[in-house]
Design an enzyme around this catalytic site. Structure first.
Site, PDB file in Angstrom:
ATOM      1  N   HIS A  17       0.844  -1.209   0.000  1.00  0.00           N
ATOM      2  CA  HIS A  17       0.000   0.000   0.000  1.00  0.00           C
ATOM      3  C   HIS A  17       0.877   1.256   0.000  1.00  0.00           C
ATOM      4  O   HIS A  17       0.616   2.212  -0.734  1.00  0.00           O
ATOM      5  CB  HIS A  17      -0.881   0.052   1.260  1.00  0.00           C
ATOM      6  CG  HIS A  17      -1.892  -1.039   1.390  1.00  0.00           C
ATOM      7  ND1 HIS A  17      -1.976  -1.854   2.495  1.00  0.00           N
ATOM      8  CD2 HIS A  17      -2.883  -1.437   0.548  1.00  0.00           C
ATOM      9  CE1 HIS A  17      -2.985  -2.698   2.338  1.00  0.00           C
ATOM     10  NE2 HIS A  17      -3.535  -2.489   1.163  1.00  0.00           N
ATOM     11  N   LYS A  41     -16.999  -7.376   6.094  1.00  0.00           N
ATOM     12  CA  LYS A  41     -16.008  -8.261   6.720  1.00  0.00           C
ATOM     13  C   LYS A  41     -15.587  -7.669   8.067  1.00  0.00           C
ATOM     14  O   LYS A  41     -15.582  -6.464   8.257  1.00  0.00           O
ATOM     15  CB  LYS A  41     -14.818  -8.520   5.799  1.00  0.00           C
ATOM     16  CG  LYS A  41     -14.301  -7.330   5.024  1.00  0.00           C
ATOM     17  CD  LYS A  41     -13.250  -7.772   4.015  1.00  0.00           C
ATOM     18  CE  LYS A  41     -12.790  -6.608   3.163  1.00  0.00           C
ATOM     19  NZ  LYS A  41     -11.782  -6.961   2.197  1.00  0.00           N
ATOM     20  N   ARG A  90      -2.207  -5.910  -8.489  1.00  0.00           N
ATOM     21  CA  ARG A  90      -1.096  -6.823  -8.208  1.00  0.00           C
ATOM     22  C   ARG A  90      -0.942  -7.882  -9.289  1.00  0.00           C
ATOM     23  O   ARG A  90       0.135  -8.170  -9.751  1.00  0.00           O
ATOM     24  CB  ARG A  90      -1.324  -7.529  -6.865  1.00  0.00           C
ATOM     25  CG  ARG A  90      -1.085  -6.656  -5.672  1.00  0.00           C
ATOM     26  CD  ARG A  90      -1.537  -7.320  -4.424  1.00  0.00           C
ATOM     27  NE  ARG A  90      -2.965  -7.617  -4.505  1.00  0.00           N
ATOM     28  CZ  ARG A  90      -3.720  -8.000  -3.497  1.00  0.00           C
ATOM     29  NH1 ARG A  90      -3.189  -8.187  -2.316  1.00  0.00           N
ATOM     30  NH2 ARG A  90      -5.006  -8.228  -3.652  1.00  0.00           N
ATOM     31  N   SER A 128      -2.909  -7.594   3.068  1.00  0.00           N
ATOM     32  CA  SER A 128      -3.126  -7.450   4.512  1.00  0.00           C
ATOM     33  C   SER A 128      -3.485  -8.801   5.123  1.00  0.00           C
ATOM     34  O   SER A 128      -3.056  -9.123   6.237  1.00  0.00           O
ATOM     35  CB  SER A 128      -4.265  -6.467   4.783  1.00  0.00           C
ATOM     36  OG  SER A 128      -3.947  -5.203   4.261  1.00  0.00           O
TER      37      SER A 128
HETATM   38  O1  PNS Z   1      -8.947  -2.744   0.352  1.00  0.00           O
HETATM   39  P1  PNS Z   1     -10.239  -3.216  -0.226  1.00  0.00           P
HETATM   40  O2  PNS Z   1     -11.070  -3.888   0.840  1.00  0.00           O
HETATM   41  O3  PNS Z   1     -10.044  -4.073  -1.439  1.00  0.00           O
HETATM   42  O4  PNS Z   1     -11.039  -1.894  -0.702  1.00  0.00           O
HETATM   43  C1  PNS Z   1     -12.322  -1.987  -1.272  1.00  0.00           C
HETATM   44  C2  PNS Z   1     -13.004  -0.614  -1.376  1.00  0.00           C
HETATM   45  C3  PNS Z   1     -12.981   0.128  -0.059  1.00  0.00           C
HETATM   46  C4  PNS Z   1     -12.289   0.218  -2.407  1.00  0.00           C
HETATM   47  C5  PNS Z   1     -14.463  -0.863  -1.862  1.00  0.00           C
HETATM   48  O5  PNS Z   1     -15.052  -1.869  -1.072  1.00  0.00           O
HETATM   49  C6  PNS Z   1     -15.344   0.377  -1.804  1.00  0.00           C
HETATM   50  O6  PNS Z   1     -15.148   1.308  -2.557  1.00  0.00           O
HETATM   51  N1  PNS Z   1     -16.321   0.378  -0.877  1.00  0.00           N
HETATM   52  C7  PNS Z   1     -17.242   1.479  -0.691  1.00  0.00           C
HETATM   53  C8  PNS Z   1     -18.641   1.101  -1.161  1.00  0.00           C
HETATM   54  C9  PNS Z   1     -18.829   1.384  -2.645  1.00  0.00           C
HETATM   55  O7  PNS Z   1     -18.658   2.488  -3.116  1.00  0.00           O
HETATM   56  N2  PNS Z   1     -19.217   0.333  -3.410  1.00  0.00           N
HETATM   57  C10 PNS Z   1     -19.461   0.464  -4.821  1.00  0.00           C
HETATM   58  C11 PNS Z   1     -18.237   0.199  -5.679  1.00  0.00           C
HETATM   59  S1  PNS Z   1     -18.353  -1.412  -6.367  1.00  0.00           S
END
Ligand code: PNS
Length: 164
Positions: A17, A41, A90, A128
């Site tokens: 990150h 989660k 990645r 993570s």
């Molecule tokens: O580190 P992660 O868990 O892969 O990040 C995922 C994240 C936070 C980018 C994604 O879950 C997110 O944007 N969540 C907010 C809800 C949202 O906007 N959902 C619609 C997009 S599909």
């Protein structure tokens, strides 16, 4: 002035990150690390703990800010005035999910662009969840996370009695 949001769970933040944060900070005027609040989660670290760790390990990068958010990413981006969402890629396995997210967000806000940074090869395997699992088995995670995060991970696992 281009502002980017780098969103994620960061449970905890890793060198993978940080590599993206550093590189994005050289491309954009401002990078806001958006730490997701309402996760389905169950995170190991509380929101406050994740924000604290990120603030500590990015304090040397002047144009980086850490802000937590709940709800939709597009709404958060609007609220903080961001034009771009940054995500790291990645491997091919990341692509399907990332493309779906980018396209959904584009549909919700056509003015918001998603830009992908290719993860540096040395971090392409790192996540993570790998860090959390390695620490549970008492492996040395110092090559994957900064010293401060390393300490917090081991304190947390001890506190939650999660070590084997
Ligand atoms: O580190 P992660 O868990 O892969 O990040 C995922 C994240 C936070 C980018 C994604 O879950 C997110 O944007 N969540 C907010 C809800 C949202 O906007 N959902 C619609 C997009 S599909």
């Amino acid at each position: 002035m281009a502002t980017a949001v780098y969103p994620g769970s960061f449970d905890p933040i890793t060198f993978g990150h940080l590599d993206i944060v550093q590189r994005a900070s050289e491309v954009f005027d401002k990078v806001i690390i958006g730490v997701l609040k309402n996760q389905t989660k169950n995170p190991l670290f509380s929101l406050e703990e994740r924000v604290d760790m990120i603030e500590k390990v990015t304090s040397d990068i002047p144009n980086v800010e850490v802000v937590s958010f709940g709800g939709l990413l597009v709404d958060f981006c609007k609220q903080v005035g961001a034009d771009v969402v940054v995500r790291g890629l990645r491997a091919v396995s990341d692509f399907e999910y990332e493309l779906m997210m980018a396209q959904t967000n584009k549909e919700l806000n056509p003015n918001l662009e998603t830009m992908f940074f290719a993860t540096s090869a040395r971090y392409s395997f790192l996540s993570s969840s790998t860090v959390r699992e390695l620490a549970m088995f008492d492996a040395d995670i110092r090559q994957f996370v900064p010293e401060y995060v390393h300490r917090k991970v081991y304190e947390k696992l001890k506190e939650e009695k999660l070590t084997v």
